[in-house]
Design a protein around this motif. Structure first.
Motif, mmCIF file in Angstrom:
data_model
loop_
_atom_site.group_PDB
_atom_site.id
_atom_site.type_symbol
_atom_site.label_atom_id
_atom_site.label_comp_id
_atom_site.label_asym_id
_atom_site.label_seq_id
_atom_site.Cartn_x
_atom_site.Cartn_y
_atom_site.Cartn_z
ATOM 1 N N LEU A 41 93.632 100.855 -105.304
ATOM 2 C CA LEU A 41 93.633 99.544 -105.957
ATOM 3 C C LEU A 41 92.979 98.588 -104.987
ATOM 4 C CD1 LEU A 41 97.221 99.093 -107.443
ATOM 5 C CD2 LEU A 41 95.126 99.655 -108.658
ATOM 6 N N VAL A 42 91.801 98.056 -105.322
ATOM 7 C CA VAL A 42 91.135 97.134 -104.408
ATOM 8 C C VAL A 42 91.461 95.695 -104.779
ATOM 9 C CG1 VAL A 42 89.394 98.849 -103.907
ATOM 10 C CG2 VAL A 42 88.920 97.099 -105.608
ATOM 11 N N GLU A 43 90.616 94.741 -104.376
ATOM 12 C CA GLU A 43 91.042 93.346 -104.381
ATOM 13 C C GLU A 43 91.048 92.654 -105.740
ATOM 14 O OE1 GLU A 43 88.981 94.700 -102.175
ATOM 15 O OE2 GLU A 43 89.238 93.862 -100.172
ATOM 16 N N TRP A 44 90.367 93.186 -106.757
ATOM 17 C CA TRP A 44 90.275 92.357 -107.967
ATOM 18 C C TRP A 44 90.957 92.982 -109.186
ATOM 19 C CZ3 TRP A 44 86.083 94.619 -105.596
ATOM 20 C CH2 TRP A 44 85.384 95.560 -106.346
ATOM 21 N N VAL A 68 97.411 103.050 -104.313
ATOM 22 C CA VAL A 68 97.363 102.602 -102.928
ATOM 23 C C VAL A 68 96.480 101.360 -102.855
ATOM 24 C CG1 VAL A 68 96.807 103.274 -100.584
ATOM 25 C CG2 VAL A 68 97.487 105.014 -102.233
ATOM 26 N N SER A 69 97.027 100.248 -102.359
ATOM 27 C CA SER A 69 96.175 99.067 -102.224
ATOM 28 C C SER A 69 95.328 99.213 -100.968
ATOM 29 C CB SER A 69 97.026 97.800 -102.158
ATOM 30 O OG SER A 69 98.072 97.941 -101.246
ATOM 31 N N VAL A 70 94.037 99.053 -101.120
ATOM 32 C CA VAL A 70 93.112 99.297 -100.009
ATOM 33 C C VAL A 70 91.881 98.423 -100.198
ATOM 34 C CG1 VAL A 70 92.497 101.377 -101.286
ATOM 35 C CG2 VAL A 70 91.565 101.066 -99.047
ATOM 36 N N GLY A 71 91.305 97.950 -99.076
ATOM 37 C CA GLY A 71 90.118 97.100 -99.149
ATOM 38 C C GLY A 71 88.971 97.810 -99.849
ATOM 39 N N LEU A 73 85.599 97.909 -99.508
ATOM 40 C CA LEU A 73 84.627 98.691 -98.737
ATOM 41 C C LEU A 73 85.291 99.876 -98.051
ATOM 42 C CD1 LEU A 73 82.391 95.884 -97.255
ATOM 43 C CD2 LEU A 73 81.728 97.634 -98.888
ATOM 44 N N VAL A 74 86.535 99.636 -97.608
ATOM 45 C CA VAL A 74 87.260 100.697 -96.927
ATOM 46 C C VAL A 74 87.601 101.834 -97.891
ATOM 47 C CG1 VAL A 74 89.353 101.199 -95.637
ATOM 48 C CG2 VAL A 74 88.191 99.047 -95.286
ATOM 49 N N ALA A 77 85.466 104.884 -97.554
ATOM 50 C CA ALA A 77 85.781 105.744 -96.409
ATOM 51 C C ALA A 77 87.070 106.513 -96.650
ATOM 52 C CB ALA A 77 85.907 104.899 -95.148
ATOM 53 N N ALA A 78 88.052 105.831 -97.257
ATOM 54 C CA ALA A 78 89.343 106.478 -97.511
ATOM 55 C C ALA A 78 89.176 107.634 -98.495
ATOM 56 C CB ALA A 78 90.343 105.457 -98.041
ATOM 57 N N VAL A 84 92.600 108.609 -100.085
ATOM 58 C CA VAL A 84 92.827 108.337 -101.501
ATOM 59 C C VAL A 84 91.879 109.286 -102.226
ATOM 60 C CG1 VAL A 84 93.405 105.908 -101.155
ATOM 61 C CG2 VAL A 84 91.081 106.533 -101.766
ATOM 62 N N GLY A 96 77.511 97.421 -99.760
ATOM 63 C CA GLY A 96 77.424 97.618 -98.322
ATOM 64 C C GLY A 96 76.529 98.809 -98.067
ATOM 65 N N LEU A 98 77.917 101.541 -96.531
ATOM 66 C CA LEU A 98 78.811 102.685 -96.349
ATOM 67 C C LEU A 98 78.818 103.588 -97.579
ATOM 68 C CD1 LEU A 98 80.849 103.956 -94.431
ATOM 69 C CD2 LEU A 98 82.616 102.576 -95.506
ATOM 70 N N PHE B 185 92.387 106.306 -92.524
ATOM 71 C CA PHE B 185 92.862 105.212 -93.330
ATOM 72 C C PHE B 185 94.396 105.186 -93.348
ATOM 73 C CE2 PHE B 185 94.753 104.492 -97.435
ATOM 74 C CZ PHE B 185 94.456 103.171 -97.626
ATOM 75 N N ILE B 264 93.218 93.950 -94.699
ATOM 76 C CA ILE B 264 91.860 94.226 -95.174
ATOM 77 C C ILE B 264 91.683 95.724 -95.353
ATOM 78 C CG2 ILE B 264 89.435 94.169 -94.480
ATOM 79 C CD1 ILE B 264 89.833 91.380 -93.779
ATOM 80 N N ILE B 265 92.332 96.478 -94.484
ATOM 81 C CA ILE B 265 92.291 97.921 -94.655
ATOM 82 C C ILE B 265 93.220 98.311 -95.791
ATOM 83 C CG2 ILE B 265 92.731 100.111 -93.535
ATOM 84 C CD1 ILE B 265 92.127 98.641 -90.914
ATOM 85 N N GLY B 266 94.362 97.667 -95.840
ATOM 86 C CA GLY B 266 95.271 97.889 -96.962
ATOM 87 C C GLY B 266 96.124 99.125 -96.781
ATOM 88 N N GLY B 267 96.644 99.608 -97.900
ATOM 89 C CA GLY B 267 97.449 100.813 -97.856
ATOM 90 C C GLY B 267 98.919 100.544 -97.635
ATOM 91 N N TRP B 273 98.242 91.513 -97.963
ATOM 92 C CA TRP B 273 97.435 91.961 -99.094
ATOM 93 C C TRP B 273 97.504 90.946 -100.232
ATOM 94 C CZ3 TRP B 273 93.772 95.282 -100.076
ATOM 95 C CH2 TRP B 273 93.496 95.584 -101.407
ATOM 96 N N ARG B 280 90.904 85.689 -102.680
ATOM 97 C CA ARG B 280 89.703 86.128 -103.368
ATOM 98 C C ARG B 280 89.557 85.438 -104.714
ATOM 99 N NH1 ARG B 280 86.732 91.252 -102.790
ATOM 100 N NH2 ARG B 280 85.513 91.285 -104.680
ATOM 101 N N SER B 651 79.966 95.176 -93.411
ATOM 102 C CA SER B 651 79.512 95.611 -94.733
ATOM 103 C C SER B 651 78.526 96.758 -94.606
ATOM 104 C CB SER B 651 78.889 94.450 -95.489
ATOM 105 O OG SER B 651 77.601 94.182 -95.000
ATOM 106 N N ALA B 653 78.884 99.001 -92.310
ATOM 107 C CA ALA B 653 79.613 100.034 -91.580
ATOM 108 C C ALA B 653 78.871 100.409 -90.306
ATOM 109 C CB ALA B 653 79.843 101.261 -92.439
#
Lengths: 309, 695
Positions: A41-44, A68-71, A73-74, A77-78, A84, A96, A98, B185, B264-267, B273, B280, B651, B653
């Motif tokens: 689950l990202v930011e929006w 899982v709430s996660v950024g 862009l991240v 990678a996750a 995730v 980005g 990445l 992560f 920002i990484i979250g989880g 958060w 935002r 952004s 990476a």
């Protein structure tokens, strides 16, 4: 969304048959149901809806789903590391470096379009049309530069563009077309939204780059500039694509889930009214999704059927 | 005057002046003087990326194991806090607060936790608390150890000091990508980032505290037969404790301010958060309500830790202590059981229902909108005034900032001449009066104001800064300053660097002036002190994002909004440190001055402030560090300096670019710090000479 009758019935029969006769066969198809599928689950809010609707569908099939709430862009990678298992709303206008890198290396799999009809372009809050009656024509944008001038940009008009780390396409366009504007990079999505809200509140001039669907558009009336097609293409201010990215191991571990995620399509018609209820009216996302799931089985049931057929 | 010119410093500055003049004359003709050529940029960033990738690939398993290790207490604390009904947690927290300081604090704790319950942020709050409960003891333990080592060994200190500067000034965003790749992560990444960032104040305050233990106190320990170990734990640490507790306090605050970065990484579904998501959406009300949770947590944790460290039962006999402990435990257990029973009988005490939520976000947003509708014109005028007359001259210089649109008139040649003549006259007059330092300051400021930070050719900046370093701290400082600036230059980050210098310079000057004055006031007035403390705590721990939203709506994207954001954060250390330094002066000296008939003003300016200088300089150091750490947040409202470069790296990476940019910010902080500390040392030496002479 309508589904051919025959197709539905056959699929349903297959499901019932599988459940009755060979539970082992179906379990193999579902894969490792004892392990949770973790969705990012990202930011929006729109992404939360996409994810929770697809996630609820997976739960209907008998999967255990964890959110899982996660950024944003991240999340790429996750998902590449399997921390995730899917990030379900990746916008190609804000990737980005990445995401492309991970996709290219095969550490992330693109499972196709989300189904959103996304748009992007220059826009202004509706009251601005009074200051520059020629809008939304492209010529009017050029003629009205003075209306948008501020202390920092004088004598040029002020144009609010995307954050510098997203893209500088508007900057390139303004320079390339020799427009009498100065692009001000906004720094963050929050800044873009805050300025839009403030401009609507104070009836002040604002011209900015933005995209749709976006929840704030249900709160503020806006209009889009008629940007000529050749300019759109030259500076690649085109329709953004929105796709679903998953962990490459998903296909083997949960084959049916993989098929469902690939088949799922979340459209603007689904997202927009729900988004307004959550962001504008303050309703709870989970409750809104549960209600939608109950009322729209004809939308999501076919995803399962395509997958298990 | 001739003497001033003939001295070592005089000759140095004559040389620098001539060099700069040459640069200014050549700049229009020789391109590379005005702008460093891209072709000469050394690709450190890509080398670092390559090196780091190799490192990550070979040592990933080790760091993943570490992350798993840290995860254990984190998950444990989190699960425990989640499983316990809120009423039980609240009762236990209040009992602890009562033990630490009494009923007042218990009431405050109840209100703070009650706020988290009724706003519906309980789950997120407890997740955040778990993060802090694990990371703060980690930071405090590591910080105390480092501090003790550095306090007793000059050699260790020489390594520790720059390390601290790096830890505090390299923005977490810059190393977020490398540690994400290393640790994988998960919440452990946020925990580690927060532990790195939060440890330095603990180290610094431990060093300062231990080093300020009066020799007499230490000797009395030796005289009464203490072993070195006893002397340390029973004499020195207790004496230094007030200062060390400032460290614990600041570490807690720093850890909580990192909560948002970790998000920002979250989880973790924590309160950071929540703030990030609402930021935002530019929802001020929602983000303020969520942000307040962080501030409240900070205030409660700080007060409880302070109370426990002070130990209000210090005077009691062992028997009394045993009896009291028994009573405390019995009461706490009874209360907790009672609360548990209540929670089992009435689910509202276990899981607070959403329908009963008090959540005035809509009203708060409406208030902002109301203000906006009524005062946006006035705010615009305010912004433009500050921008035209205060900020622009520093950025692009008077020679470009003065135009009919900004100042109301064009710059005529006679004005240029008048400016030059006035500056030269003031310079010569000061020199003639024998005030070489003042003259130098006039010359530097006049040049800076005329050309602006971004208009000065880079050789001029490097030459002047190096000379300044040499004059204050000798060859070593000069070498450091030159090397730092050249590092930034050859990495192609000169332009963002000067933009950051400009923004931070103004912010630090304003913060230190206002904050310092408030600190002096608070030191002399307990009411002011008590009033400022929760405000400081809130400013320091409330995520800056929250304040950015209304600032953005009022002042739009741009440097003015960024300046306000930086000041709102950097103003806290001068208030705290100046107050603390002034309140902890040796009473004898101040008393003596009073008996000699000094006026309060004389006591302040001639006795207290000079005596408090080490503490005040630490405050200035922290102001600079805080301002620089806010650059990254300021980039969210559209500034163009080094902060923005960090986001570009994030952004993309791009590990290498993130690290190089982070290093550049750290080096900038350290350059400013080295010059200031050296100047302060020189000043103190002069003072020491001055006081020694009559004796």
């Amino acid at each position: 969304m309508t589904v051919p009758f025959r197709f539905t019935r056959r699929a349903a029969a297959a499901l019932v048959g599988a459940a009755l006769i060979a539970p082992g066969a179906q379990a193999a198809e579902l894969g490792a149901t004892e392990d949770p599928i973790r969705l990012a689950l990202v930011e929006w809010t729109g992404q939360h809806l996409t994810t929770r609707i697809i996630g609820s569908t997976l739960e209907e099939m008998g999967y255990d789903v964890e959110y899982v709430s996660v950024g944003y862009l991240v999340s790429g990678a996750a998902a590449a590391d399997g921390d995730v298992h899917a990030t379900l709303e990746v916008w190609d206008n804000n990737l980005g470096d990445l995401f492309p890198q991970l996709l290219e290396e095969g550490r992330l799999e693109n499972l196709g379009d989300v189904g959103l009809d996304a748009g992007e372009g220059w826009m202004y809050p509706s009251h601005v049309a009074e200051m520059c009656p020629g809008l939304p024509s492209w010529e009017a944008v050029q003629d009205c530069a003075q209306e948008f001038a501020t202390a920092e940009t004088f004598p040029q008009g002020r144009f609010l563009s995307y954050p510098a780390d997203w893209s500088n396409r508007s900057e390139v366009l303004i320079e390339g077309e020799d427009l009498n504007y100065k692009a001000v990079p906004s720094g963050s999505e929050g800044a873009l939204v805050a300025e839009l809200k403030a401009a609507a509140e104070t009836d002040s001039p604002l011209l900015m780059m933005f995209w749709a669907p976006h929840w704030v558009l249900s709160e503020v009336d806006v209009e889009w500039v008629d940007m000529p097609q050749e300019i759109r293409e030259e500076y690649s201010i085109t329709k953004p694509g929105v796709f679903k990215a998953v962990w490459p191991g998903l296909k083997d571990k949960w084959p049916a889930a993989y098929e469902v995620i690939a088949a799922a399509k979340i459209t603007n018609e689904i997202q927009e009214p729900l988004m307004a209820r959550i962001d504008r009216d303050g309703e709870d996302t989970e409750a809104v999704v549960a209600e939608w799931m109950a009322a729209n089985e004809d939308v999501w049931r076919p995803w399962i059927e395509t997958a298990t057929n | 005057m001739r003497a001033a010119l003939a001295s070592r410093d005089g000759r140095l500055w004559l040389g620098v002046g001539a060099f700069c003049l040459l640069c200014f004359l050549l700049a229009p003709r020789v391109v590379w003087i005005g702008e460093y050529p891209d072709a000469l940029v050394i690709p450190f960033a890509s080398w670092i990326t390559t090196g780091m990738s190799a490192f990550v690939d070979s040592f990933r398993w080790l760091f993943r194991a570490l992350a798993a290790l840290v995860d254990v207490p984190l998950v444990g604390v989190r699960t425990a806090l989640q499983a316990t009904p809120w009423l039980v947690v609240m009762v236990l927290a209040c009992a602890l607060a009562w033990r630490a300081r009494g009923p007042g604090l218990a009431l405050l704790t109840a209100c703070a936790l009650g706020y988290m319950v009724v706003t519906g942020y309980w789950v997120q709050s407890m997740n955040t608390l778990a993060l802090v409960v694990v990371s703060v003891p980690l930071s405090v333990a590591v910080g105390f150890g480092m501090g003790v080592a550095a306090a007793y060994s000059e050699r260790v200190n020489r390594i520790v000091q720059p390390t601290l500067d790096f830890m505090q000034t390299i923005p977490a965003f810059a190393y977020l990508i490398p540690i994400l790749f290393l640790f994988g992560f998960g919440p452990a990444v946020g925990l580690i980032a927060s532990a790195i960032y939060a440890a330095p104040p603990m180290v610094r305050n431990t060093i300062l505290g231990l080093r300020s233990v009066p020799a007499g106190v230490r000797e009395s320990g030796v005289m009464s037969g203490c072993t070195p170990r006893q002397g340390f734990w029973q004499v020195e640490v207790p004496t230094a404790l007030p200062q060390i507790m400032v460290g614990v306090n600041q570490t807690t605050m720093a850890a909580l301010s990192m909560v948002i970065i970790a998000a920002i990484i979250g989880g973790f579904d924590d309160i950071g958060w929540e703030v990030l998501s609402t930021m935002r959406k530019a929802q001020f009300g929602q983000s303020l309500l969520a942000g307040l949770v962080i501030a409240l947590l900070a205030i409660v944790l700080d007060r409880i830790s302070f109370g426990l460290a002070r130990n209000r039962f210090a005077g009691e006999t062992p028997d009394e202590r045993a009896a009291r402990r028994q009573r405390t435990w019995a009461t706490a257990v009874a209360l907790a059981l009672g609360a548990l029973l209540l929670a089992m009988l009435f689910p509202v005490f276990d899981d607070y229902p959403r329908d009963l939520r008090v959540y005035p976000a809509g009203q708060l947003n409406e208030a902002v909108n109301w203000f906006l509708r009524h005062y946006s014109g006035a705010m615009d005028a305010l912004k433009n005034t500050v921008l035209f007359f205060g900020m622009l001259p520093f950025r692009i210089g008077l020679n470009q900032a003065v135009s009919p649109f900004t100042w109301g008139f064009a710059l005529e040649p006679w004005m240029t001449a008048a400016y030059g003549v006035a500056a030269a006259a003031l310079f010569l007059w000061l020199l003639w009066r024998g005030r070489a330092g003042g003259a130098l300051a006039v010359a530097l400021v006049a040049v800076l104001l005329w050309w602006g930070t971004t208009g000065l050719p880079w050789p001029v900046v490097i030459a002047a800064a190096t000379a300044l370093g040499f004059q204050t701290g000798g060859l070593r400082t000069a070498g450091f300053v030159a090397a730092s600036l050249i590092f930034v230059l050859v990495n192609g980050l000169w332009e963002p660097l000067m933009l950051s210098v400009y923004l931070c310079g103004i912010a630090v000057a304003i913060s230190f002036a206002i904050g310092g004055a408030l600190g002096v006031w608070a030191a002399h007035n307990d009411g002011v002190s008590a009033f400022l403390r929760p405000i400081n705590d809130t400013l320091q721990t409330m995520p800056q994002f929250v304040l950015l939203i209304p600032a953005l709506m009022l002042f739009k994207v741009g440097e003015f909004t960024a300046l306000l954001a930086i000041i709102s954060y950097a103003i806290v250390p001068p208030v705290r440190y100046v107050e603390h330094a002034l309140r902890n002066l040796p009473q004898g000296t101040v008393e003596a001055a009073r008996q000699m008939g000094c006026t309060p003003w004389q006591i302040l300016t001639q006795v207290k402030l000079p005596l408090a200088l080490p503490g005040i300089m630490l405050g200035l150091n922290q102001t600079i560090m805080y301002a620089l750490s806010m650059l990254v947040i300021a980039a969210l409202v559209g500034t163009q300096g080094l902060g923005q470069q960090v986001y570009l790296a994030l952004s993309q990476a791009d590990m290498g670019m993130g690290v190089v940019t982070g290093l550049s910010m750290a080096l900038l902080a350290m350059t400013a710090d080295r010059i200031l500390q050296a100047a302060s040392r020189r000043h103190q030496e002069k003072l020491a000479v001055g006081t020694a002479a009559p004796a």
